[in-house]
Design an enzyme around this catalytic site. Structure first.
Site, PDB file in Angstrom:
ATOM      1  N   CYS A   4       0.879  -1.113  -0.071  1.00  0.00           N
ATOM      2  CA  CYS A   4       0.086   0.014  -0.077  1.00  0.00           C
ATOM      3  C   CYS A   4       1.036   1.206  -0.074  1.00  0.00           C
ATOM      4  CB  CYS A   4      -0.836   0.037   1.232  1.00  0.00           C
ATOM      5  SG  CYS A   4      -1.683   1.414   1.501  1.00  0.00           S
ATOM      6  N   ASP A  30      -0.548  16.141  -2.903  1.00  0.00           N
ATOM      7  CA  ASP A  30      -0.778  15.151  -4.009  1.00  0.00           C
ATOM      8  C   ASP A  30      -0.003  15.298  -5.113  1.00  0.00           C
ATOM      9  OD1 ASP A  30      -3.633  13.333  -5.137  1.00  0.00           O
ATOM     10  OD2 ASP A  30      -2.118  13.887  -6.336  1.00  0.00           O
ATOM     11  N   HIS A  46      -4.825   1.401   8.028  1.00  0.00           N
ATOM     12  CA  HIS A  46      -5.199   0.935   6.801  1.00  0.00           C
ATOM     13  C   HIS A  46      -6.473   0.276   6.367  1.00  0.00           C
ATOM     14  CE1 HIS A  46      -4.286  -0.713   2.625  1.00  0.00           C
ATOM     15  NE2 HIS A  46      -5.319  -1.580   3.023  1.00  0.00           N
ATOM     16  N   ASN A  86     -12.883   9.172  -3.080  1.00  0.00           N
ATOM     17  CA  ASN A  86     -13.314   8.464  -4.108  1.00  0.00           C
ATOM     18  C   ASN A  86     -13.467   7.042  -3.678  1.00  0.00           C
ATOM     19  OD1 ASN A  86     -13.045  10.248  -6.525  1.00  0.00           O
ATOM     20  ND2 ASN A  86     -10.941  10.207  -6.467  1.00  0.00           N
ATOM     21  N   GLY A  92     -13.083   6.068  -9.577  1.00  0.00           N
ATOM     22  CA  GLY A  92     -11.752   5.956 -10.158  1.00  0.00           C
ATOM     23  C   GLY A  92     -10.874   5.904  -9.129  1.00  0.00           C
ATOM     24  N   THR A  94      -7.811   4.849  -7.152  1.00  0.00           N
ATOM     25  CA  THR A  94      -6.563   4.216  -7.458  1.00  0.00           C
ATOM     26  C   THR A  94      -5.763   3.833  -6.310  1.00  0.00           C
ATOM     27  OG1 THR A  94      -5.504   6.153  -7.699  1.00  0.00           O
ATOM     28  CG2 THR A  94      -6.279   5.308  -9.640  1.00  0.00           C
ATOM     29  N   HIS A  97      -6.672   2.933   0.188  1.00  0.00           N
ATOM     30  CA  HIS A  97      -6.313   2.925   1.626  1.00  0.00           C
ATOM     31  C   HIS A  97      -7.223   4.363   1.639  1.00  0.00           C
ATOM     32  CE1 HIS A  97      -3.221   3.825   5.067  1.00  0.00           C
ATOM     33  NE2 HIS A  97      -4.310   4.666   5.133  1.00  0.00           N
ATOM     34  N   HIS A  99      -8.923   7.986   1.812  1.00  0.00           N
ATOM     35  CA  HIS A  99      -8.139   9.243   1.830  1.00  0.00           C
ATOM     36  C   HIS A  99      -9.148  10.275   1.455  1.00  0.00           C
ATOM     37  CE1 HIS A  99      -7.415   7.475  -1.942  1.00  0.00           C
ATOM     38  NE2 HIS A  99      -7.014   8.658  -2.338  1.00  0.00           N
ATOM     39  N   HIS A 101      -9.389  13.938  -0.320  1.00  0.00           N
ATOM     40  CA  HIS A 101      -8.752  14.838  -1.205  1.00  0.00           C
ATOM     41  C   HIS A 101      -9.388  16.277  -0.645  1.00  0.00           C
ATOM     42  CE1 HIS A 101      -7.379  12.251  -4.681  1.00  0.00           C
ATOM     43  NE2 HIS A 101      -8.279  11.526  -4.039  1.00  0.00           N
TER      44      HIS A 101
HETATM   45  P1  5GP Z   1      -7.690   8.202  -5.737  1.00  0.00           P
HETATM   46  O1  5GP Z   1      -7.620   8.126  -7.108  1.00  0.00           O
HETATM   47  O2  5GP Z   1      -7.383   6.771  -5.045  1.00  0.00           O
HETATM   48  O3  5GP Z   1      -8.788   8.774  -5.018  1.00  0.00           O
HETATM   49  O4  5GP Z   1      -6.381   9.021  -5.392  1.00  0.00           O
HETATM   50  C1  5GP Z   1      -5.032   8.790  -5.120  1.00  0.00           C
HETATM   51  C2  5GP Z   1      -4.286   9.983  -5.347  1.00  0.00           C
HETATM   52  O5  5GP Z   1      -2.932   9.571  -4.893  1.00  0.00           O
HETATM   53  C3  5GP Z   1      -4.142  10.551  -6.730  1.00  0.00           C
HETATM   54  O6  5GP Z   1      -4.642  11.930  -6.697  1.00  0.00           O
HETATM   55  C4  5GP Z   1      -2.598  10.350  -7.071  1.00  0.00           C
HETATM   56  O7  5GP Z   1      -2.271  11.616  -7.578  1.00  0.00           O
HETATM   57  C5  5GP Z   1      -2.068  10.333  -5.653  1.00  0.00           C
HETATM   58  N1  5GP Z   1      -0.920   9.525  -5.621  1.00  0.00           N
HETATM   59  C6  5GP Z   1      -0.681   8.393  -5.866  1.00  0.00           C
HETATM   60  N2  5GP Z   1       0.660   7.877  -5.748  1.00  0.00           N
HETATM   61  C7  5GP Z   1       1.134   8.877  -4.888  1.00  0.00           C
HETATM   62  C8  5GP Z   1       2.520   9.357  -4.279  1.00  0.00           C
HETATM   63  O8  5GP Z   1       3.336   8.311  -4.272  1.00  0.00           O
HETATM   64  N3  5GP Z   1       2.719  10.296  -3.648  1.00  0.00           N
HETATM   65  C9  5GP Z   1       1.634  11.250  -3.548  1.00  0.00           C
HETATM   66  N4  5GP Z   1       2.088  12.503  -2.999  1.00  0.00           N
HETATM   67  N5  5GP Z   1       0.540  11.303  -4.215  1.00  0.00           N
HETATM   68  C10 5GP Z   1       0.285  10.226  -4.842  1.00  0.00           C
HETATM   69 ZN    ZN Z   2      -2.293   1.228   3.434  1.00  0.00          ZN
END
Ligand code: 5GP
Ligand code: ZN
Length: 110
Positions: A4, A30, A46, A86, A92, A94, A97, A99, A101
């Site tokens: 993760c 981000d 987690h 999300n 979407g 990705t 875990h 989180h 935004h």
């Molecule tokens: P999700 O699409 O799951 O809601 O958001 C995941 C977010 O994590 C994305 O906006 C992506 O840019 C960010 N992200 C993915 N990998 C990393 C990383 O290694 N470091 C940082 N700071 N952000 C990341």
């Molecule tokens: Zn995690």
């Protein structure tokens, strides 16, 4: 949790631009910002989905939202901000875990 990326950031195994940390959450920038200010607020525990909330996790998410409100000036979000969570494929998501935004620093389109 194995593999993760956010657990690795929390553990300090992957670098991140942290702007806030306490015993139960971390907030960092981000890596692909979608607004002038785009932060990720991550509970350290987690789990991936709101459907996994029990009473303790619901309280943790509540404290996390409260903390975001308390920190808005410090985070550069005093003129307003959007909180996005999300959940799953259609949204979407990705990183699996949970989180939040935090988007702001400018007028946001819908
Ligand atoms: P999700 O699409 O799951 O809601 O958001 C995941 C977010 O994590 C994305 O906006 C992506 O840019 C960010 N992200 C993915 N990998 C990393 C990383 O290694 N470091 C940082 N700071 N952000 C990341
Ligand atoms: Zn995690």
């Amino acid at each position: 949790m194995n593999n993760c990326i956010f657990c690795k950031i929390i553990a300090g195994e992957i670098p991140s631009a942290k702007v806030y940390e306490d015993e139960e959450i971390v907030i960092f920038k981000d890596i692909e910002p979608k607004a002038a200010v785009h932060l990720l607020c991550v509970p350290k525990e987690h789990f991936a989905y709101l459907s996994e909330l029990d009473g303790a996790r619901a309280a943790l998410v509540g404290r996390t939202m409260q903390k975001i409100g308390q920190l808005k000036e410090q985070l550069g979000l005093s003129a307003g901000y959007r909180v996005v969570i999300n959940q799953g494929e259609n949204a979407g998501q990705t990183v699996h875990h949970l989180h939040l935004h935090l988007l702001g620093g400018e007028t946001l389109g819908w």
